[in-house]
Write a protein that holds these residues in place. Structure first.
Motif, PDB file in Angstrom:
ATOM      1  N   VAL A  12       0.880  -1.167   0.000  1.00 27.86           N
ATOM      2  CA  VAL A  12       0.000   0.000   0.000  1.00 27.86           C
ATOM      3  C   VAL A  12       0.921   1.221   0.000  1.00 27.86           C
ATOM      4  CG1 VAL A  12      -1.825   1.263   1.181  1.00 27.86           C
ATOM      5  CG2 VAL A  12      -1.802  -1.249   1.227  1.00 27.86           C
ATOM      6  N   ILE A  13       0.756   2.039  -1.013  1.00 34.02           N
ATOM      7  CA  ILE A  13       1.659   3.149  -1.295  1.00 34.02           C
ATOM      8  C   ILE A  13       1.010   4.482  -0.920  1.00 34.02           C
ATOM      9  CG2 ILE A  13       2.940   4.297  -3.157  1.00 34.02           C
ATOM     10  CD1 ILE A  13       3.870   1.396  -2.539  1.00 34.02           C
ATOM     11  N   PRO A  50      -5.684   2.524  -6.758  1.00 34.89           N
ATOM     12  CA  PRO A  50      -4.406   2.698  -7.445  1.00 34.89           C
ATOM     13  C   PRO A  50      -3.204   2.833  -6.512  1.00 34.89           C
ATOM     14  CG  PRO A  50      -5.777   4.650  -7.686  1.00 34.89           C
ATOM     15  CD  PRO A  50      -6.624   3.610  -7.022  1.00 34.89           C
ATOM     16  N   ASN A  51      -3.433   2.967  -5.216  1.00 36.86           N
ATOM     17  CA  ASN A  51      -2.337   3.033  -4.247  1.00 36.86           C
ATOM     18  C   ASN A  51      -1.871   1.645  -3.824  1.00 36.86           C
ATOM     19  OD1 ASN A  51      -2.695   5.809  -4.299  1.00 36.86           O
ATOM     20  ND2 ASN A  51      -3.893   5.847  -2.431  1.00 36.86           N
ATOM     21  N   THR A  52      -2.515   0.600  -4.319  1.00 33.12           N
ATOM     22  CA  THR A  52      -2.188  -0.767  -3.914  1.00 33.12           C
ATOM     23  C   THR A  52      -1.600  -1.546  -5.087  1.00 33.12           C
ATOM     24  OG1 THR A  52      -3.921  -0.756  -2.237  1.00 33.12           O
ATOM     25  CG2 THR A  52      -3.124  -2.900  -2.944  1.00 33.12           C
ATOM     26  N   PHE A  53      -0.439  -2.124  -4.833  1.00 30.73           N
ATOM     27  CA  PHE A  53       0.250  -2.981  -5.797  1.00 30.73           C
ATOM     28  C   PHE A  53       0.386  -4.360  -5.176  1.00 30.73           C
ATOM     29  CE2 PHE A  53       1.439   1.248  -6.959  1.00 30.73           C
ATOM     30  CZ  PHE A  53       1.617   1.232  -8.331  1.00 30.73           C
ATOM     31  N   THR A  54       0.372  -5.377  -6.016  1.00 32.79           N
ATOM     32  CA  THR A  54       0.544  -6.749  -5.559  1.00 32.79           C
ATOM     33  C   THR A  54       1.580  -7.431  -6.435  1.00 32.79           C
ATOM     34  OG1 THR A  54      -1.766  -6.829  -4.875  1.00 32.79           O
ATOM     35  CG2 THR A  54      -0.648  -8.937  -5.132  1.00 32.79           C
ATOM     36  N   SER A  55       2.518  -8.113  -5.784  1.00 30.77           N
ATOM     37  CA  SER A  55       3.450  -8.933  -6.555  1.00 30.77           C
ATOM     38  C   SER A  55       3.068 -10.392  -6.372  1.00 30.77           C
ATOM     39  CB  SER A  55       4.904  -8.699  -6.126  1.00 30.77           C
ATOM     40  OG  SER A  55       5.125  -9.151  -4.816  1.00 30.77           O
ATOM     41  N   LEU A  56       3.146 -11.143  -7.459  1.00 30.92           N
ATOM     42  CA  LEU A  56       2.880 -12.579  -7.468  1.00 30.92           C
ATOM     43  C   LEU A  56       4.130 -13.242  -8.005  1.00 30.92           C
ATOM     44  CD1 LEU A  56      -0.527 -12.401  -9.363  1.00 30.92           C
ATOM     45  CD2 LEU A  56      -0.204 -12.458  -6.895  1.00 30.92           C
ATOM     46  N   HIS A  84       8.135   5.048   0.286  1.00 35.36           N
ATOM     47  CA  HIS A  84       6.869   5.216  -0.427  1.00 35.36           C
ATOM     48  C   HIS A  84       5.712   4.424   0.197  1.00 35.36           C
ATOM     49  CE1 HIS A  84       9.207   7.294  -3.367  1.00 35.36           C
ATOM     50  NE2 HIS A  84       9.949   6.227  -3.587  1.00 35.36           N
ATOM     51  N   LEU A  85       6.015   3.571   1.154  1.00 36.00           N
ATOM     52  CA  LEU A  85       4.987   2.713   1.750  1.00 36.00           C
ATOM     53  C   LEU A  85       4.107   3.467   2.735  1.00 36.00           C
ATOM     54  CD1 LEU A  85       7.172  -0.440   2.462  1.00 36.00           C
ATOM     55  CD2 LEU A  85       5.457  -0.175   0.654  1.00 36.00           C
ATOM     56  N   ALA A  86       2.804   3.264   2.628  1.00 36.11           N
ATOM     57  CA  ALA A  86       1.856   3.816   3.598  1.00 36.11           C
ATOM     58  C   ALA A  86       1.743   2.889   4.805  1.00 36.11           C
ATOM     59  CB  ALA A  86       0.487   4.017   2.951  1.00 36.11           C
ATOM     60  N   THR A  87       1.916   1.583   4.571  1.00 34.06           N
ATOM     61  CA  THR A  87       1.872   0.567   5.630  1.00 34.06           C
ATOM     62  C   THR A  87       2.941  -0.480   5.321  1.00 34.06           C
ATOM     63  OG1 THR A  87       0.266  -0.826   4.457  1.00 34.06           O
ATOM     64  CG2 THR A  87      -0.641   0.847   5.945  1.00 34.06           C
ATOM     65  N   ALA A  88       3.213  -1.336   6.271  1.00 32.49           N
ATOM     66  CA  ALA A  88       4.171  -2.417   6.038  1.00 32.49           C
ATOM     67  C   ALA A  88       3.616  -3.360   4.972  1.00 32.49           C
ATOM     68  CB  ALA A  88       4.419  -3.182   7.335  1.00 32.49           C
TER      69      ALA A  88
END
Length: 98
Positions: A12-13, A50-56, A84-88
């Motif tokens: 979460v960015i 759009p503030n959330t990215f996920t890696s797989l 740039h992270l909003a949370t861990a």
């Protein structure tokens, strides 16, 4: 012992950092797919947030995952994404359902 076959990590960015984070994560994606034992590595951006990215990602074995974790490009990405992270980040190992 069961070894996870895939991993999901959610980032979460901060809203003001989305473009910078996208650049870091896109580079991580491109470099990670070159690592020995990488079965796949994808970074996705949420359509609803759009503030959330996920890696797989998935690895052929534990040793390839461990080598990846020590790779220079991963160390750089971890350092670069931090501000740039909003949370861990949320890291979730995944096991086959069957």
């Amino acid at each position: 012992m069961n070894i996870p076959s895939a991993y999901i990590c959610t980032f979460v960015i901060k809203p003001e950092s989305v473009e910078a984070a996208r650049e870091v994560l896109t580079t991580l994606d491109l470099e990670s797919t070159k690592e020995p034992g990488c079965l796949y590595y994808h970074v996705l951006q949420s359509a609803s947030d759009p503030n959330t990215f996920t890696s797989l990602d998935a690895w052929a074995n534990e040793s390839s995952l461990q080598a990846y974790a020590r790779a220079e490009h991963v160390i750089r990405a971890v350092d670069a994404i931090g501000p740039h992270l909003a949370t861990a980040p949320k890291f979730e190992p995944q096991y086959p359902a069957n």
